[in-house]
Enzyme design. Structure first.
Site: not given
Length: 216
Positions: A72-73, A75-77, A150, A162-163, A180
């Protein structure tokens, strides 16, 4: 064969992230022009995920939580119990001739669905330019992030990922990363803000808003 106008909504329950990730890619690999769009509602056990642009140093201390690289696009989550996760498996060519031009509009639709869902619980939120996701716009938690976004959009216009929206979580793992990619970014959930809502209630509310928005 006609394709449903609204995405089909599937409840996958509590599912390991790696299982869902593999299933999303397999679904997208196999889909045809006749494949209906789908929204997958999932709850994940604790996991940190890295986007394509992620700097691994933003994972400060994972403790015993798995760290998974994704396509995905972003950063880190962090994903974990008590968080609504909805994956959007869409064919954007159905919406616009140039799927890439629709990408920005898609992100806007997703963010607006989250904002409207939270507004129903009297929680005021906003977008931030250059920082995907949804943030509290007033009160003691102003500026805290409550939802992350993302996506993966393939060259053929098909999407997945997704979200995620924080409902009633242990927020501690967010302090073990730079969410992020932002150092000291505060995160919050609906429960901490006084919203009385069950996970299933918010799952259904957000999925309904997304489904209706994406069918327009």
């Amino acid at each position: 064969m006609s394709v449903p106008h609204q995405p089909l909504v599937l409840q996958r329950g509590l599912e390991d992230y790696a299982t869902t990730f593999a299933a999303m890619r397999a679904f997208t690999d196999a889909r045809t022009v006749a494949t209906a769009d789908e929204l997958w509602i999932v709850e994940h056990p604790p996991v940190f995920t890295l986007g394509l642009a992620a700097d691994p140093s933003h994972v400060l201390d994972p403790h015993d939580i798995p760290v998974v690289e994704t396509d995905r696009g972003g950063e880190v989550t962090y994903h974990g119990p008590g968080q609504v996760v909805i994956y959007l498996l869409l064919d954007l060519r159905r919406h616009k001739a140039d799927a890439r031009l629709f990408a920005r509009e898609l992100v806007n639709k997703i963010e607006q669905a989250v904002i409207d869902t939270l507004a129903a619980y009297n929680l005021a939120c906003e977008r931030k330019p250059g920082a995907p996701g949804i943030y509290m716009s007033d009160g003691p938690a102003q500026g805290a992030k409550i939802a992350a976004l993302g996506l993966k959009i393939r060259g053929n216009g098909c999407t997945y990922h997704g979200v995620s929206l924080n409902v009633a979580m242990d927020l501690t793992p967010f302090t073990w990363i730079n969410p992020c990619g932002y150092e000291d970014l505060a995160t919050i959930d609906m429960q901490s803000l006084g919203a009385q809502a069950t996970l299933s209630e918010v799952q259904n509310a957000l999925a309904d808003r997304l489904s209706k928005s994406l069918s327009r």
